[in-house]
Write a protein that holds these residues in place. Structure first.
Motif, PDB file in Angstrom:
ATOM      1  N   UNK A 191       0.830  -1.212   0.000  1.00 10.03           N
ATOM      2  CA  UNK A 191       0.000   0.000   0.000  1.00 10.03           C
ATOM      3  C   UNK A 191       0.861   1.258   0.000  1.00 10.03           C
ATOM      4  N   UNK A 192       1.965   1.203   0.720  1.00 13.94           N
ATOM      5  CA  UNK A 192       2.807   2.395   0.827  1.00 13.94           C
ATOM      6  C   UNK A 192       4.027   2.389  -0.066  1.00 13.94           C
ATOM      7  N   UNK A 193       4.337   1.244  -0.684  1.00 13.02           N
ATOM      8  CA  UNK A 193       5.617   1.145  -1.397  1.00 13.02           C
ATOM      9  C   UNK A 193       5.543   0.617  -2.830  1.00 13.02           C
ATOM     10  N   UNK A 194       4.381   0.094  -3.232  1.00 10.44           N
ATOM     11  CA  UNK A 194       4.244  -0.401  -4.602  1.00 10.44           C
ATOM     12  C   UNK A 194       3.470   0.616  -5.425  1.00 10.44           C
ATOM     13  N   UNK A 195       4.188   1.301  -6.307  1.00  8.39           N
ATOM     14  CA  UNK A 195       3.567   2.294  -7.177  1.00  8.39           C
ATOM     15  C   UNK A 195       3.204   1.673  -8.521  1.00  8.39           C
ATOM     16  N   UNK A 196       1.917   1.604  -8.811  1.00 10.09           N
ATOM     17  CA  UNK A 196       1.449   1.099 -10.111  1.00 10.09           C
ATOM     18  C   UNK A 196       0.995   2.319 -10.908  1.00 10.09           C
ATOM     19  N   UNK A 197       1.818   2.709 -11.863  1.00 13.40           N
ATOM     20  CA  UNK A 197       1.714   4.017 -12.523  1.00 13.40           C
ATOM     21  C   UNK A 197       1.107   3.856 -13.917  1.00 13.40           C
ATOM     22  N   UNK A 198      -0.103   4.313 -14.083  1.00  6.79           N
ATOM     23  CA  UNK A 198      -0.728   4.245 -15.411  1.00  6.79           C
ATOM     24  C   UNK A 198       0.007   5.159 -16.390  1.00  6.79           C
ATOM     25  N   UNK A 199       0.092   4.708 -17.635  1.00  7.25           N
ATOM     26  CA  UNK A 199       0.714   5.492 -18.701  1.00  7.25           C
ATOM     27  C   UNK A 199      -0.235   5.550 -19.890  1.00  7.25           C
ATOM     28  N   UNK A 200      -0.091   6.592 -20.675  1.00 12.00           N
ATOM     29  CA  UNK A 200      -0.865   6.722 -21.906  1.00 12.00           C
ATOM     30  C   UNK A 200       0.089   6.510 -23.078  1.00 12.00           C
ATOM     31  N   UNK A 201      -0.099   5.407 -23.798  1.00 11.29           N
ATOM     32  CA  UNK A 201       0.831   5.034 -24.875  1.00 11.29           C
ATOM     33  C   UNK A 201       0.268   5.488 -26.217  1.00 11.29           C
ATOM     34  N   UNK A 202       0.896   6.495 -26.798  1.00  3.57           N
ATOM     35  CA  UNK A 202       0.416   7.037 -28.063  1.00  3.57           C
ATOM     36  C   UNK A 202       1.271   6.680 -29.257  1.00  3.57           C
ATOM     37  N   UNK A 203       2.466   6.138 -29.022  1.00  5.44           N
ATOM     38  CA  UNK A 203       3.356   5.835 -30.143  1.00  5.44           C
ATOM     39  C   UNK A 203       2.819   4.675 -30.966  1.00  5.44           C
ATOM     40  N   UNK A 204       2.777   4.849 -32.291  1.00  6.30           N
ATOM     41  CA  UNK A 204       2.281   3.804 -33.187  1.00  6.30           C
ATOM     42  C   UNK A 204       3.448   3.012 -33.763  1.00  6.30           C
ATOM     43  N   UNK A 205       3.245   1.689 -33.841  1.00  3.68           N
ATOM     44  CA  UNK A 205       4.299   0.770 -34.271  1.00  3.68           C
ATOM     45  C   UNK A 205       3.822   0.004 -35.507  1.00  3.68           C
ATOM     46  N   UNK A 206       4.446   0.218 -36.672  1.00  6.69           N
ATOM     47  CA  UNK A 206       4.012  -0.488 -37.879  1.00  6.69           C
ATOM     48  C   UNK A 206       4.468  -1.942 -37.880  1.00  6.69           C
ATOM     49  N   UNK A 207       3.762  -2.800 -38.607  1.00  9.10           N
ATOM     50  CA  UNK A 207       4.177  -4.201 -38.695  1.00  9.10           C
ATOM     51  C   UNK A 207       5.422  -4.358 -39.544  1.00  9.10           C
ATOM     52  N   UNK A 208       6.224  -5.362 -39.209  1.00 12.00           N
ATOM     53  CA  UNK A 208       7.403  -5.671 -40.010  1.00 12.00           C
ATOM     54  C   UNK A 208       7.057  -6.733 -41.049  1.00 12.00           C
ATOM     55  N   UNK A 209       7.694  -6.652 -42.187  1.00 16.42           N
ATOM     56  CA  UNK A 209       7.506  -7.688 -43.194  1.00 16.42           C
ATOM     57  C   UNK A 209       8.254  -8.948 -42.752  1.00 16.42           C
TER      58      UNK A 209
END
Length: 387
Positions: free
Chosen positions: A148-166
């Motif tokens: 409760x006092x020591x585990x930080x679960x930090x939400x992030x907003x992921x906006x980077x787009x990753x194209x598929x590889x051939x």
């Protein structure tokens, strides 16, 4: 050298967060179960990230990196000794990695007592609460109290787009990842238990609900609308869809409705932020190098039409803030026409529409009740569209 643990060596893990850690002066240790990736990373100690855009491409080297199998005791040791940690495994995998993180956290509590902050790069509403629940299933009451006092679960907003590889690119270099230039990393400032790390592109923000809604309703919502309207017109790629003036204006109107709702909710101080984000996204959707298809972006309409997701959720939020949702409803109607037979869930929606009608879809799939104003607005627009 400071160590960062990256749980997940996939597209976001390698292409975004792992690179952020390395660029910020950390040695990056990846936790994964893909032994060929683990072996290759340990053999090289580095990998290549290719940044692609309509202007060309640039290769950058990410180092120093190494990897361990997440199912081994070595993974526990890495969690104990790292300065910062992140996950990028996909929402469905989070329950499976929670026991490993729980073991690592308990060992850290016993060996060092240092707080553990984990940046959750999962693009899931409430990812922090879900993850804490799964982790706490493996803890004693005493361990939960420490967490409760020591585990930080930090939400992030992921906006980077990753194209598929051939397949050819994968065969040439199994560690190669291609990404777009965008590299901002908004995170929940209030969720850290230890000192907030100095990371390249990190944007600690409060209230983080703003960035969660901005990503879901502007980026994901606008992207989905492009896909569904593009599918209607027979386009294969998102860049082709957004190049169509009619779709461009429809996407812009939908995103601006959500942007206005965000301003109403969070105040005039965010107007420049959200309107700039709309302009940036409309430009980024034009990136041909991403090779993003309307089939991929529009995939799984059952999930994307839920009331708390990118389109119906955006329309509800707009109405809640007194903004006309009509431009967003246009995207919902397009989603209802996404009849791609090869899609995992599109045929289910089509079957329900044909056999049970729009009311069934509104209630069962969108989670709307007949008493809600949005129910009536979508229903009327759908019936008018079918005349």
């Amino acid at each position: 050298m400071k160590t960062a643990v990256m749980y997940g060596g996939g597209n976001i893990g390698r292409g975004f967060i792992g690179k952020v850690f390395a660029d910020s002066g950390y040695e990056v240790c990846f936790l994964d179960i893909m032994q060929d990736i683990i072996d290759e990373m340990n053999a090289r100690g580095q990998y290549t990230v290719r940044i692609v855009s309509n202007e060309g491409e640039t290769d950058t080297t990410v180092k120093p990196v190494r990897a361990v199998n997440s199912l081994t005791d070595a993974a526990i040791d890495e969690i104990v000794n790292c300065e910062i940690m992140a996950t990028a495994v996909g929402v469905n995998v989070l329950p499976r990695i929670a026991p490993v993180i729980a073991r690592g956290m308990v060992a850290r509590m016993e060996r060092t007592g240092k707080p553990l902050d984990i940046i959750l790069c999962e693009n899931q509403l409430g990812a922090d609460e879900l993850m804490r629940g799964w982790i706490y299933e493996k803890l004693t009451e005493e361990q939960k109290k420490w967490a409760d006092g020591n585990l930080g679960l930090v939400e992030a907003s992921i906006g980077r787009m990753v194209p598929p590889l051939t397949p050819e690119m994968r065969a040439q270099d199994k560690l190669l990842i291609c990404v777009e230039p965008y590299c901002e990393l908004p995170v929940d400032k209030d969720a850290f238990k230890g000192e907030i790390p100095d990371l390249v592109g990190l944007i600690p923000y409060t209230p983080f609900e703003f960035y969660i809604k901005r990503k879901l309703f502007l980026h994901n919502g606008g992207h989905a609308l492009c896909a569904y309207l593009g599918y209607e017109k027979g386009y294969e790629y998102i860049w082709q869809a957004i190049a169509d003036p009619e779709i461009y204006e429809a996407a812009k109107a939908s995103m601006m409705a959500s942007a206005q709702a965000l301003v109403h909710k969070f105040g005039e101080g965010v107007r420049e932020n959200v309107e700039g984000n709309v302009t940036d996204l409309l430009f980024r959707f034009q990136n041909k190098a991403l090779k993003d298809t309307v089939a991929r972006v529009g995939a799984d309409p059952v999930r994307k039409l839920r009331r708390n997701d990118r389109i119906v959720g955006a329309a509800l939020f707009a109405m809640e803030q007194g903004v006309d949702p009509a431009p967003i409803v246009k995207g919902i109607l397009a989603a209802l026409k996404f009849d791609r037979a090869e899609d995992a869930t599109a045929p289910e929606i089509q079957k329900a529409l044909k056999e049970q009608g729009i009311d069934r879809v509104l209630e069962h799939y969108m989670g709307l009740s007949p008493e809600e104003a949005l129910y009536g607005e979508i229903r009327a627009a759908y019936l008018k569209d079918g005349e």
